[in-house]
Design an enzyme around this catalytic site. Structure first.
Site, short mmCIF file in Angstrom:
data_model
loop_
_atom_site.label_atom_id
_atom_site.label_comp_id
_atom_site.label_asym_id
_atom_site.label_seq_id
_atom_site.Cartn_x
_atom_site.Cartn_y
_atom_site.Cartn_z
N HIS A 1 0.84 -1.20 0.00
CA HIS A 1 0.00 0.00 0.00
C HIS A 1 0.87 1.25 0.00
O HIS A 1 2.10 1.17 -0.10
CB HIS A 1 -1.00 -0.03 1.16
CG HIS A 1 -0.39 -0.11 2.52
ND1 HIS A 1 0.46 0.86 3.01
CD2 HIS A 1 -0.50 -1.03 3.51
CE1 HIS A 1 0.84 0.54 4.23
NE2 HIS A 1 0.28 -0.62 4.56
N HIS B 1 4.12 1.38 2.32
CA HIS B 1 5.24 0.60 1.79
C HIS B 1 5.83 1.29 0.56
O HIS B 1 7.03 1.32 0.35
CB HIS B 1 4.80 -0.80 1.35
CG HIS B 1 4.00 -1.56 2.37
ND1 HIS B 1 2.77 -2.09 2.10
CD2 HIS B 1 4.27 -1.87 3.66
CE1 HIS B 1 2.31 -2.70 3.17
NE2 HIS B 1 3.20 -2.58 4.14
N CYS C 1 -2.62 -12.90 26.71
CA CYS C 1 -3.96 -13.03 26.14
C CYS C 1 -3.96 -14.24 25.23
O CYS C 1 -3.22 -14.28 24.24
CB CYS C 1 -4.36 -11.77 25.37
SG CYS C 1 -5.88 -12.00 24.43
N CYS D 1 -4.99 -13.42 21.52
CA CYS D 1 -3.94 -12.82 20.67
C CYS D 1 -2.70 -13.68 20.63
O CYS D 1 -1.81 -13.44 19.80
CB CYS D 1 -3.52 -11.45 21.20
SG CYS D 1 -4.83 -10.26 21.31
N CYS E 1 -7.65 -6.89 27.40
CA CYS E 1 -7.03 -6.89 26.07
C CYS E 1 -7.87 -6.00 25.15
O CYS E 1 -9.09 -6.18 25.06
CB CYS E 1 -7.01 -8.32 25.51
SG CYS E 1 -6.83 -8.37 23.72
N HIS F 1 -9.74 -8.33 22.51
CA HIS F 1 -10.69 -9.36 22.93
C HIS F 1 -11.58 -8.95 24.10
O HIS F 1 -12.48 -9.70 24.49
CB HIS F 1 -9.95 -10.67 23.25
CG HIS F 1 -9.30 -11.26 22.03
ND1 HIS F 1 -8.01 -10.96 21.64
CD2 HIS F 1 -9.79 -12.12 21.10
CE1 HIS F 1 -7.73 -11.62 20.53
NE2 HIS F 1 -8.79 -12.33 20.17
N LYS G 1 -7.09 6.88 9.78
CA LYS G 1 -6.11 5.83 9.54
C LYS G 1 -6.46 5.04 8.27
O LYS G 1 -7.64 4.87 7.96
CB LYS G 1 -6.14 4.89 10.74
CG LYS G 1 -4.75 4.42 11.15
CD LYS G 1 -4.87 3.55 12.38
CE LYS G 1 -4.07 2.30 12.18
NZ LYS G 1 -2.77 2.21 12.56
N LYS H 1 -8.08 -1.60 5.84
CA LYS H 1 -8.87 -2.42 4.94
C LYS H 1 -10.36 -2.25 5.25
O LYS H 1 -11.18 -2.11 4.36
CB LYS H 1 -8.47 -3.88 5.14
CG LYS H 1 -8.12 -4.59 3.86
CD LYS H 1 -7.75 -6.02 4.18
CE LYS H 1 -7.34 -6.78 2.95
NZ LYS H 1 -6.84 -8.11 3.26
#
Ligand code: MSP
Length: 510
Positions: free
Chosen positions: A18, A21, A126, A129, A143, A146, A295, A298
């Protein structure tokens, strides 16, 4: 021959290429082209980072084996850079066998030297994760992903004695003030080093993670992804052989964004110290691209893909925008509106129109044949030449300092001077007076010298455009370097103009 080794980060294969990069990679390519033109032997390394939890999870979510998944995304990075015209010299994957061997060799060496030890690590874990959290990272003790409270567990692991190198690192940062640049990031690193440095946990038990490089001295563990990935910068040179490691490595210019400052400014130099290798020359750190809508992600559907940008606007226009809009080191905002505005104003109206205008007059008045310059120059001829020379000089200095936006600003300032010269000398009016035809020929000759200079100075930033300019002028690479007034042989014919950057009509104007 002087050398320079330029590297990009190795991109994780859990995301597709993207904007972020692309920026780092375009900067790396620009630097490589710039140093090549100065006569350096410039080497550019890029590649992909493929081990660890994140990749294993992404592969699982994709229903594929990690290696097959990594193959696909790694190929996508490589083909994207190919299509973007990025001149990398080697593409490394952390799953390459030679890299694995090298990582194991270094691990063994550091272990043998006593800087890797086995110890106990306790922390908040966690299970969702599959990672430890620090108190600070939790939200209300839970977390953030979660919304469950992590459990305290302790685990045996291998540690790298990073703390041992803290003082040495501080001293290097003090004696080599440009090791980490720009300055703000060096300050950040030094501030971090005011607190005692903890040792680095460099293993993960295979009971939790198999997708990694096994520790050569304990097959129940794999290497932590950073210890693996950072070594790529050296393993690639070791693999390519010759004198690369001894001569190229000390000239290393890493390029990264601020997100991975700590691994590169703290883990990596201390690892190099422990491995008995010299440090890199510069760690060059840039800011973050943010979307005007927040931000880039996706889920928000606002991911900027380089090949889409190339197809819609052309690669050079996209490169120009990236390099012109971001001040290296600071954050920048991306919006399509800003991109279109720059293309229309700077590329279509300014650069494109200037070149077309000069070539159109050359065609119309002299059938493309460049006219001789007399020794009797007008004041404005000298002013034009000096302005262009100054911009050339400034652009060079700014590029060396990674101030690409200022380098381009300097070049566009020269274009402004050239446009002013056209207005001042008014060849289109003068041509009506047959006595002045020789002077018109001279004025156009000076303007063609501007175009010739542009073909050289724009090359690192906008390589395709530079080639187009050279082709329009019908000159060789050697002729690009000739001093002002000596770039065109007697009777040389330049080509008719063509549209370099079509104006982009915005929705509002349709
Ligand atoms: N795999 C690690 C790096 C290992 S290097 C030995 C990693 N990969 S990454 O895919 O997350 O790439 C991070 C890098 O991508 C940044 O440092 C920067 O070069 C580039 N960028 C990704 N998003 C970016 C922005 N939004 N803005 C600017 N560059 C960013 O970290």
């Amino acid at each position: 021959m002087e050398r320079i080794y330029i590297t990009t980060p190795l991109y994780y294969v859990n995301a597709e290429p993207h904007l972020g990069h692309t920026y780092t990679t375009v900067v790396a390519d620009t630097l490589k082209r710039y140093y090549r033109a100065l006569g350096y032997d410039a080497f550019l390394l890029t590649g992909t980072d493929e081990h660890g939890d994140k990749i294993a999870q992404a592969a699982a979510a994709d229903g594929t084996e990690p290696k097959a998944y990594a193959d696909r995304v790694s190929n996508l990075f490589r083909s994207t850079w190919d299509e973007c015209g990025i001149g990398y010299d080697h593409f490394i994957r952390t799953t390459d066998v030679y890299h694995k061997d090298y990582v194991q060799k270094i691990l063994q060496k550091i272990y043998h030297a006593g800087d890797i030890y086995f110890g106990e690590y306790g922390g908040l874990y966690c299970y969702g994760c599959e990672r430890f959290y620090t108190e600070k990272e939790l939200l209300g003790g839970k977390c953030p992903d979660h919304q469950t409270a992590p459990e305290y567990i302790s685990e045996k692991n291998y540690f790298f004695r990073m703390s041992k190198y803290q003082q040495q690192l501080i001293e290097v940062l003090q004696t080599r003030p440009d090791l980490v640049r720009p300055e703000r990031y060096r300050t950040e690193v030094l501030a971090f080093l005011r607190e005692p440095l903890e040792d680095l946990r460099i293993s993960r038990p295979t009971s939790r993670l198999q997708w990694g490089i096994p520790l050569p001295f304990d097959s129940n563990y794999v290497t932590y992804v950073w210890f693996d990935a950072l070594l790529n910068y050296v393993s690639a040179l070791d693999h390519l052989g010759g004198d690369l490691l001894s001569t190229l490595w000390p000239t290393t210019n890493h390029l990264i964004a601020k997100d991975i400052l700590k691994p590169h400014a703290i883990y990596w130099p201390t690892m190099l110290m422990a491995a008995g290798l010299p440090l890199y020359q510069h760690l060059n750190v840039h800011g973050y691209w943010n979307m005007d809508t927040g931000k880039m992600s996706k889920s928000l559907g606002n991911v900027i893909r380089p090949l889409e940008m190339k197809a819609r606007f052309g690669m050079d226009a996209f490169r120009y925008f990236l390099l012109r809009e971001m001040a290296f080191g600071q954050d920048a905002k991306f919006s399509e509106e800003a991109l279109v505005t720059r293309i229309n104003a700077d590329l279509a109206n300014n650069l494109g129109n200037f070149v077309s205008r000069v070539l159109a007059m050359q065609q119309k008045y002299f059938a493309g044949v460049v006219q001789p310059l007399s020794t009797n120059w007008a004041k404005e001829d000298y002013e034009l030449r000096d302005s262009v020379k100054r911009a050339d000089f400034d652009a060079e200095g700014f590029t060396k300092d990674l101030q690409f936006h200022r380098a381009l600003e300097a070049i566009w300032w020269a274009l402004d001077q050239a446009n002013r010269y056209v207005v001042q000398t008014a060849p289109f009016t003068m041509i009506k007076d047959s006595d002045k035809k020789a002077r018109v020929g001279e004025v156009l000759h000076h303007l063609l010298e501007v175009v010739r200079t542009l073909a050289r100075v724009l090359a690192p930033f906008m390589p395709d455009t530079a080639v187009e300019l050279k082709n329009l002028l019908a000159i060789s690479d050697d002729a690009l370097k000739a001093p002002w007034g000596q770039g065109f042989a007697a009777g040389h014919k330049v080509n008719p103009p063509k549209v370099l950057f079509p104006r982009i009509e915005t929705e509002a104007k349709k």
